[in-house]
Motif scaffolding. Sequence first.
Motif, PDB file in Angstrom:
ATOM      1  N   UNK A  57       0.708  -1.212  -0.060  1.00  0.00           N
ATOM      2  CA  UNK A  57       0.123  -0.155  -0.050  1.00  0.00           C
ATOM      3  C   UNK A  57       0.549   1.425  -0.009  1.00  0.00           C
ATOM      4  N   UNK A  58       2.039   1.245   0.683  1.00  0.00           N
ATOM      5  CA  UNK A  58       2.955   2.433   0.574  1.00  0.00           C
ATOM      6  C   UNK A  58       3.503   2.519  -0.499  1.00  0.00           C
ATOM      7  N   UNK A  59       3.699   1.501  -1.564  1.00  0.00           N
ATOM      8  CA  UNK A  59       4.609   1.577  -2.950  1.00  0.00           C
ATOM      9  C   UNK A  59       3.164   2.201  -3.840  1.00  0.00           C
ATOM     10  N   UNK A  60       2.237   1.708  -3.701  1.00  0.00           N
ATOM     11  CA  UNK A  60       0.998   1.812  -4.570  1.00  0.00           C
ATOM     12  C   UNK A  60       0.227   2.858  -4.386  1.00  0.00           C
ATOM     13  N   UNK A  61       0.067   3.262  -2.912  1.00  0.00           N
ATOM     14  CA  UNK A  61      -0.566   4.418  -2.616  1.00  0.00           C
ATOM     15  C   UNK A  61      -2.150   4.451  -2.406  1.00  0.00           C
ATOM     16  N   UNK A  62      -2.483   3.022  -2.570  1.00  0.00           N
ATOM     17  CA  UNK A  62      -3.842   2.540  -2.322  1.00  0.00           C
ATOM     18  C   UNK A  62      -4.129   1.453  -1.426  1.00  0.00           C
ATOM     19  N   UNK A  63      -5.529   1.226  -0.793  1.00  0.00           N
ATOM     20  CA  UNK A  63      -5.629   0.200  -0.109  1.00  0.00           C
ATOM     21  C   UNK A  63      -5.526  -1.005  -0.921  1.00  0.00           C
ATOM     22  N   UNK A  64      -5.261  -2.267  -0.858  1.00  0.00           N
ATOM     23  CA  UNK A  64      -5.433  -3.374  -1.637  1.00  0.00           C
ATOM     24  C   UNK A  64      -6.713  -3.658  -1.992  1.00  0.00           C
ATOM     25  N   UNK A  65      -7.692  -3.408  -1.033  1.00  0.00           N
ATOM     26  CA  UNK A  65      -9.365  -3.687  -1.431  1.00  0.00           C
ATOM     27  C   UNK A  65      -9.585  -2.668  -2.816  1.00  0.00           C
ATOM     28  N   UNK A  66      -8.990  -1.544  -2.901  1.00  0.00           N
ATOM     29  CA  UNK A  66      -9.394  -0.468  -3.867  1.00  0.00           C
ATOM     30  C   UNK A  66      -8.517  -1.107  -5.041  1.00  0.00           C
ATOM     31  N   UNK A  67      -7.422  -1.588  -4.974  1.00  0.00           N
ATOM     32  CA  UNK A  67      -6.704  -1.905  -6.150  1.00  0.00           C
ATOM     33  C   UNK A  67      -7.164  -2.988  -6.831  1.00  0.00           C
ATOM     34  N   UNK A  68      -8.032  -3.878  -6.345  1.00  0.00           N
ATOM     35  CA  UNK A  68      -8.637  -5.019  -7.086  1.00  0.00           C
ATOM     36  C   UNK A  68     -10.072  -4.666  -7.292  1.00  0.00           C
ATOM     37  N   UNK A  69     -10.685  -3.798  -7.266  1.00  0.00           N
ATOM     38  CA  UNK A  69     -12.026  -3.336  -7.431  1.00  0.00           C
ATOM     39  C   UNK A  69     -12.237  -3.124  -8.584  1.00  0.00           C
TER      40      UNK A  69
END
Length: 230
Positions: free
Chosen positions: A136-148
Amino acid sequence: MAIKLYELCGRDPGQLFSPHCWKVRLALRHKGLDFETVPVPFTKIPDVEGGASKTIPVIRDGDKVVADSFKIAEYLDETYPSAPTLFGGEGGRQLSRFVESWSQRVIHPALAKMLILDIHDILSDTDQAYFRQSREKAIGKPLETIVEGREAHVEAFLKSLEPLRGLLGSRSFIGGETPLFADFIVFGPFQWARVASAFSILPKADPVAEWFERCLDLYEAEGRKVPAAA
């Protein structure tokens, strides 16, 4: 003495899911070399061989420790030249570098975007905390948001595989009629997806899916020894 292969594992030590470790596992089988697996969770990687590498796979072959999947493949071909080749010569080695670059820029990020939460969920509690914080630090989003809405990304991903699909329409493997390390490079991320997630990506009739099934059957079905995610 068997080669020692350090492989990334989930909560279950038998759930070996790293795409890079799978490259090496199949390379060892291709060469016909004896090896033993040492399952390693994310948070134990710094303990491997006294901190020999920040990532795995790592192998120990006698008094030699080698890290990085491509360097390991080069080491195996140089050290065991009488065993089946992984590259088919210098030209094949350089072309495998291109395959690796393409795979890590096209296949890996697309799959990670769709599967990152599933990968998190197969880890131990300690590893989950590390994985979530670092990703999440590297991508800047919660994991749940990434896979939406990940279902909407499948079509574009399948289109990105057209160069591979076109190649496999005329041969059994990337290496020709028999596999080479280039096949293992591309097999790795699809095996990552198979072991870590039940999310369906490849249609069964796709030439890439048919090639993947052939790779799973290689070396007494080495790839099938770790079950697919349910």
